[in-house]
Design an enzyme around this catalytic site. Structure first.
Site, PDB file in Angstrom:
ATOM      1  N   ARG A  10     -31.527  27.432  -5.931  1.00  0.00           N
ATOM      2  CA  ARG A  10     -32.073  26.640  -7.029  1.00  0.00           C
ATOM      3  C   ARG A  10     -32.422  27.565  -8.183  1.00  0.00           C
ATOM      4  NH1 ARG A  10     -35.906  29.480  -7.579  1.00  0.00           N
ATOM      5  NH2 ARG A  10     -36.730  27.971  -9.037  1.00  0.00           N
ATOM      6  N   LYS A  24     -38.991  22.662 -15.200  1.00  0.00           N
ATOM      7  CA  LYS A  24     -39.646  22.050 -14.042  1.00  0.00           C
ATOM      8  C   LYS A  24     -40.796  21.136 -14.440  1.00  0.00           C
ATOM      9  CE  LYS A  24     -38.849  22.200 -10.584  1.00  0.00           C
ATOM     10  NZ  LYS A  24     -38.080  21.068  -9.990  1.00  0.00           N
ATOM     11  N   ARG A  84     -26.417  18.330  -8.798  1.00  0.00           N
ATOM     12  CA  ARG A  84     -27.706  18.127  -9.497  1.00  0.00           C
ATOM     13  C   ARG A  84     -27.388  17.900 -10.978  1.00  0.00           C
ATOM     14  NH1 ARG A  84     -32.509  22.232  -8.321  1.00  0.00           N
ATOM     15  NH2 ARG A  84     -33.778  20.436  -8.932  1.00  0.00           N
ATOM     16  N   ASP A 125     -34.158  24.792 -17.805  1.00  0.00           N
ATOM     17  CA  ASP A 125     -32.954  24.261 -17.153  1.00  0.00           C
ATOM     18  C   ASP A 125     -31.925  23.798 -18.164  1.00  0.00           C
ATOM     19  OD1 ASP A 125     -35.193  23.916 -15.009  1.00  0.00           O
ATOM     20  OD2 ASP A 125     -33.252  23.940 -13.992  1.00  0.00           O
TER      21      ASP A 125
HETATM   22  O1  MRU Z   1     -35.832  22.433  -9.123  1.00  0.00           O
HETATM   23  P1  MRU Z   1     -35.617  23.893  -9.369  1.00  0.00           P
HETATM   24  O2  MRU Z   1     -36.400  24.771  -8.464  1.00  0.00           O
HETATM   25  O3  MRU Z   1     -34.145  24.238  -9.423  1.00  0.00           O
HETATM   26  O4  MRU Z   1     -36.195  24.131 -10.838  1.00  0.00           O
HETATM   27  C1  MRU Z   1     -36.077  25.411 -11.398  1.00  0.00           C
HETATM   28  C2  MRU Z   1     -36.748  25.536 -12.714  1.00  0.00           C
HETATM   29  O5  MRU Z   1     -37.241  24.591 -13.277  1.00  0.00           O
HETATM   30  C3  MRU Z   1     -36.708  26.904 -13.352  1.00  0.00           C
HETATM   31  O6  MRU Z   1     -37.848  27.106 -14.135  1.00  0.00           O
HETATM   32  C4  MRU Z   1     -35.470  26.983 -14.262  1.00  0.00           C
HETATM   33  O7  MRU Z   1     -34.321  26.641 -13.568  1.00  0.00           O
HETATM   34  C5  MRU Z   1     -35.308  28.323 -14.842  1.00  0.00           C
HETATM   35  S1  MRU Z   1     -34.721  29.461 -13.650  1.00  0.00           S
HETATM   36  C6  MRU Z   1     -34.397  30.955 -14.323  1.00  0.00           C
END
Ligand code: MRU
Length: 357
Positions: A51, A255, A94, A244
């Site tokens: 992830r 997140k 996703r 993201d």
């Molecule tokens: O649901 P996740 O754990 O994939 O979410 C990850 C995040 O929100 C991170 O902050 C984002 O991907 C940046 S990672 C360098």
């Protein structure tokens, strides 16, 4: 300090093996899950075994190779169709992190280029493995550059608050939001980190706390609800988070809970920095309202890690991400430099410089 974690491994040549550090088992166990099929990778991405936006993109690029095992015998037309089909399947894993589509688009484009130039199927497979390795290597190099650029915002003695995990575990290198912390620490600065636990899946508690402690960085874990108290108390000097997807106007999707932290930072006059590679920008989207937000299963909230903590049958709201308006962002740290007070013009300028538009 221990080196970066090996989040994604490819062993061997074009018929090699993909394995992932199983992040659902951290911090209790450090084990690798072997990925034998494209469907197994889709399931691994969905359950968050791998992830974090950049790591998902790199894993998906290698996932194309997993799906092409034995494809040396295919004629070029069949190979082209197979690459497209595999990419289409992985793209459904996703919806929010744009790096997934960035990685897959590069694999599809490389296959098209090789086949159009008359390459044989085995040569095309070699080229595709080279592309996946290149995506991984570029990600690691970009993380280092983000570390250098972001460290300019730090000075020794500072304490930063972070949300979720935007560290080594979320990339093929040393992370995005945590890269400046690693860089500054290596250059003799003392930086402390407050890590939000990050409900409901606890990426902050399970992953950020784990990787920072492993690197001997001073880390304090707090519940998400304690972030306001910490920001108001004067102990936090800056917020560093990852992303993201970033829209063309600088709105940042990250997140769930990041938006609340941004509001709290603004209310307490604390700088709010987003650290992200240009591969996390989506030039197609005018603003954050166009970013698709993943909705996750109710069980993550009602019984995430064991016993039920909510009544049976309760209705649950569980978006995985939220959008922080550009106006709340002090600066975005990119490999092409800082974008201060991001807006459409400034984001377009950095995307142009980085060849993304
Ligand atoms: O649901 P996740 O754990 O994939 O979410 C990850 C995040 O929100 C991170 O902050 C984002 O991907 C940046 S990672 C360098």
């Amino acid at each position: 300090m221990l080196g970066p974690v090996d989040t994604i491994r490819w062993e061997g040549g074009r018929d090699g093996r993909l394995s992932l550090l199983e992040q659902t088992r951290l911090p209790a166990e450090t084990i690798y899950t072997k990925i034998g099929t494209v469907d197994e990778l889709v399931a691994a991405i969905r359950r968050l075994a791998v992830r974090g936006a950049p790591a998902i993109g790199v894993a998906a690029a290698y996932g194309v190779m997993v799906g092409l095992r034995g494809a040396e015998e295919c004629d070029p037309e069949t190979l082209r169709a197979r690459v497209r089909e595999i990419a289409g399947t992985l793209a459904k894993s996703r919806p929010t992190a744009v790096n997934l589509f960035y990685g897959l688009d590069r694999m599809v484009a490389r296959a098209e280029r090789e086949l159009a130039a008359g390459a044989s199927s085995p040569a095309t497979l070699d080229a595709l493995l080279d592309e996946a390795h290149t995506i991984a290597r570029e990600d690691a190099a970009t993380c280092d550059r983000l570390g250098e650029v972001g460290a300019e915002l730090l000075s020794s003695g500072m304490t930063v608050l972070t949300h979720c995990n935007a560290g080594a575990l979320a990339t093929a290198g040393r992370g995005t939001a945590l890269a400046p912390v690693y860089h500054a620490t290596e250059h003799g600065m003392k930086i402390a980190v407050y890590a939000d636990e990050t409900r409901p899946l606890l990426q902050g508690a399970r992953l950020t706390a784990w990787e920072l402690a492993r690197a001997d960085i001073d880390v304090t874990l707090l519940t998400d609800s304690a972030a306001g108290s910490a920001l108001a108390s004067g102990v936090i000097d800056a917020v560093f988070v990852g992303a993201d997807r970033i829209a063309r106007n600088g709105d940042v999707c990250n997140k769930i809970g990041t938006y609340s932290v941004a509001i709290l930072a603004r209310a307490n006059e604390i700088p709010f920095y987003v650290v992200a590679p240009l591969s996390t920008f989506d030039p197609e989207l005018r603003d954050g309202s166009e970013i698709p937000i993943e909705q996750r299963p109710a069980e993550e909230v009602t019984e995430g890690f064991g016993p039920r903590t909510a009544p049976d049958g309760i209705r649950v709201y569980n978006p995985a991400f939220d959008v922080t308006p550009a106006a709340l962002v002090t600066a975005i740290v990119t490999e092409q430099g800082l974008v201060r007070e991001p807006n459409l013009t400034r984001v377009e300028e950095v995307l142009r410089r980085g060849g993304r538009i």
